[in-house]
Design a protein around this motif. Structure first.
Motif, PDB file in Angstrom:
ATOM      1  N   TRP A 232      -7.932   2.560  -6.533  1.00 44.63           N
ATOM      2  CA  TRP A 232      -6.691   2.972  -7.192  1.00 44.63           C
ATOM      3  C   TRP A 232      -6.970   3.847  -8.403  1.00 44.63           C
ATOM      4  O   TRP A 232      -6.202   4.771  -8.697  1.00 44.63           O
TER       5      TRP A 232
ATOM      6  N   VAL B  70       1.788   3.835  -3.102  1.00 47.85           N
ATOM      7  CA  VAL B  70       1.360   5.240  -3.056  1.00 47.85           C
ATOM      8  C   VAL B  70       2.580   6.138  -3.295  1.00 47.85           C
ATOM      9  O   VAL B  70       2.542   7.055  -4.129  1.00 47.85           O
TER      10      VAL B  70
ATOM     11  N   LEU C  43       0.806  -1.225   0.000  1.00 44.79           N
ATOM     12  CA  LEU C  43       0.000   0.000   0.000  1.00 44.79           C
ATOM     13  C   LEU C  43       0.840   1.277   0.000  1.00 44.79           C
ATOM     14  O   LEU C  43       0.779   2.074  -0.929  1.00 44.79           O
ATOM     15  N   PHE C  44       1.640   1.472   1.064  1.00 48.68           N
ATOM     16  CA  PHE C  44       2.322   2.756   1.193  1.00 48.68           C
ATOM     17  C   PHE C  44       3.475   2.901   0.200  1.00 48.68           C
ATOM     18  O   PHE C  44       3.755   4.002  -0.275  1.00 48.68           O
TER      19      PHE C  44
ATOM     20  N   THR D 196      -5.164   7.959   0.260  1.00 51.06           N
ATOM     21  CA  THR D 196      -4.689   6.587   0.403  1.00 51.06           C
ATOM     22  C   THR D 196      -5.814   5.656  -0.041  1.00 51.06           C
ATOM     23  O   THR D 196      -6.933   5.763   0.481  1.00 51.06           O
TER      24      THR D 196
ATOM     25  N   LYS E 177      -0.647  16.629  -0.156  1.00 51.68           N
ATOM     26  CA  LYS E 177      -0.546  15.300   0.447  1.00 51.68           C
ATOM     27  C   LYS E 177      -1.552  15.105   1.578  1.00 51.68           C
ATOM     28  O   LYS E 177      -1.375  15.613   2.678  1.00 51.68           O
TER      29      LYS E 177
ATOM     30  N   PHE F  65      -7.721   7.207  -6.946  1.00 52.12           N
ATOM     31  CA  PHE F  65      -6.462   7.749  -6.414  1.00 52.12           C
ATOM     32  C   PHE F  65      -5.661   8.401  -7.555  1.00 52.12           C
ATOM     33  O   PHE F  65      -5.198   9.540  -7.436  1.00 52.12           O
TER      34      PHE F  65
ATOM     35  N   SER G 264      -2.291  11.986   2.371  1.00 54.43           N
ATOM     36  CA  SER G 264      -2.079  10.554   2.600  1.00 54.43           C
ATOM     37  C   SER G 264      -1.227  10.304   3.843  1.00 54.43           C
ATOM     38  O   SER G 264      -0.872   9.171   4.132  1.00 54.43           O
TER      39      SER G 264
END
Ligand SMILES: *Cc1c(COP(=O)(O)O)cnc(C)c1O
Length: 392
Positions: A342, A19, A15-16, A357, A37, A345, A39
């Protein structure tokens, strides 16, 4: 030598890093474009001066033979355990300092508590939720089942009487959804745990963000919970201690499972594998619970919560459904038009430079949702909110 094969069952922490990768690609493709940002899963405000002054004073104490401290008490310094019990007492919650264990953070405690439970247990997790609960139980080889959060249940899944569980994790306010259980809902989880002979692990890391006076801050607000619940908390989000490291876990001596005292087991486990949180940090932590300390940290929490309000208001203006934000530093947004996490995103990032996120990264039930964190600066949040309010 054989390795723990369950540790190999973990999925890559995708995930991170994914991203971050997509943000880097955006920045490379649009040099000079501003990144907004939302996230950030970490606090950004510096520590309150009253806290760092206390650290300095404690460090000074360490430099004199008369006030030097070596190994501390196994459960943590009594002055800090008493300060934490006093913090609960302010809400009318009875927690005995003798039941409080000080640690270097909630994540470690959540992972370490797994040492107390047999592999042959069924673990029930909310979905979506903080990935640590899932990963630590997969590493220990336990069966994991889910209670699914949905738009209909407001991402506050309730127990199913037809499904058995032995260990139940609850996170309220929830990361990533920002949803908070009511007292009645926690009481229903308590009744289910009792019926199943199950243990509740209650993660209260965001309790300080709760604004609604009706909402519970602790599982111990439920009568009888001291016989079926452990509570985990931390100063990471409450006082900006993510880089300082101090948490606590309440393991009541009244907890009896399988003929054993979980309190005694946890004491033995901590005495065996942990040698205590730094004295300087425990002093700083105790300062948080003083009147001036709480005033200072609440100033920062107010700042983050105003950010959350701005993000939520922008989404509401755009007619986009969201959860959370009012009692937690996260706003959980439904991606418009049924877009997947996604895809949306990418759309927000490439069209406006806004990074959220993707909800799908927190569990299957997060698909189609996006998490916005309010831990950014007011400037970033205000700019992002202008774009969000104009979304169609
Ligand atoms: C940030 C967070 C914590 C805190 O972890 P620490 O190890 O104390 O920094 C615990 N639980 C959840 C759900 C969190 O998001």
């Amino acid at each position: 030598m054989k390795v723990n094969h369950h540790a190999l069952e973990l999925e890559q922490n995708y995930l991170f890093s994914e991203v971050a990768k997509r943000i880097r690609a955006f920045q490379a493709a649009h040099p000079g474009r501003e990144l907004l940002k939302l996230s950030i899963g970490d606090v950004t405000r510096p520590l309150a001066k009253i806290i760092t002054d206390e650290m300095k004073a404690a460090a000074e104490d360490m430099s004199h033979a008369e006030t030097f401290h070596g190994y501390g008490a196994e459960q943590g310094e009594p002055f800090l355990r008493e300060a934490i019990a006093g913090y609960y007492q302010k809400r009318g919650i009875a927690v005995d300092p003798a039941d409080v264990f000080i640690s270097d953070g909630a994540k470690c405690d959540l992972g370490n508590l797994c040492d107390l439970f047999d592999a042959d247990n069924t673990v029930l997790l909310p979905d979506p939720v903080y990935p640590v609960y899932y990963d630590t139980n997969i590493m220990a080889g336990r069966r994991v089942i889910f209670a699914r959060g949905t738009k209909e249940n407001g991402f506050l899944p309730m127990p199913d009487a037809d499904v058995h569980a032995d260990i139940i994790y609850l996170c309220s306010p929830n990361n990533p959804t920002g949803a908070v259980y009511t007292k009645e809902q926690l009481a229903a989880w308590f009744a289910y745990a009792k019926e199943n002979g199950a243990l509740i692990l209650f993660d209260a890391a965001y309790e300080a963000y709760i604004r609604d006076p009706e909402l519970p801050h602790s599982i111990f607000e439920i009568d009888g919970a001291e016989r079926c619940a452990i509570e985990i908390n931390s100063l990471s989000k409450t006082a900006g201690f993510t880089g300082v490291r101090c948490g606590w876990t309440v393991v009541p001596r009244t907890l009896q499972f399988d003929g054993a005292s979980l309190h005694d087991m946890w004491f033995r486990r901590m005495a065996t594998k942990y040698n205590g949180t730094a004295y300087i940090i425990q002093r700083a932590a105790a300062k948080v619970f003083t009147e001036e300390g709480l005033r200072a940290v609440h100033g920062d929490i107010d700042y983050y919560m105003e950010n959350a309000r701005i993000i939520k208001a922008a989404l509401t203006k755009a007619g986009i459904h969201s959860v959370g934000g009012g009692n937690a530093p996260y706003v959980w947004m439904e991606c418009p038009g049924g877009a997947d996490s996604w895809t949306y995103f990418d759309y927000l990032l490439n069209s406006f430079g806004i990074a959220g996120t993707p909800g799908a990264g927190f569990g299957a039930a997060g698909q189609g949702w996006l998490r916005f964190s309010s831990f950014g600066t007011r400037e970033t949040v205000t700019k992002a909110a202008e774009y969000l309010a104009a979304l169609i």
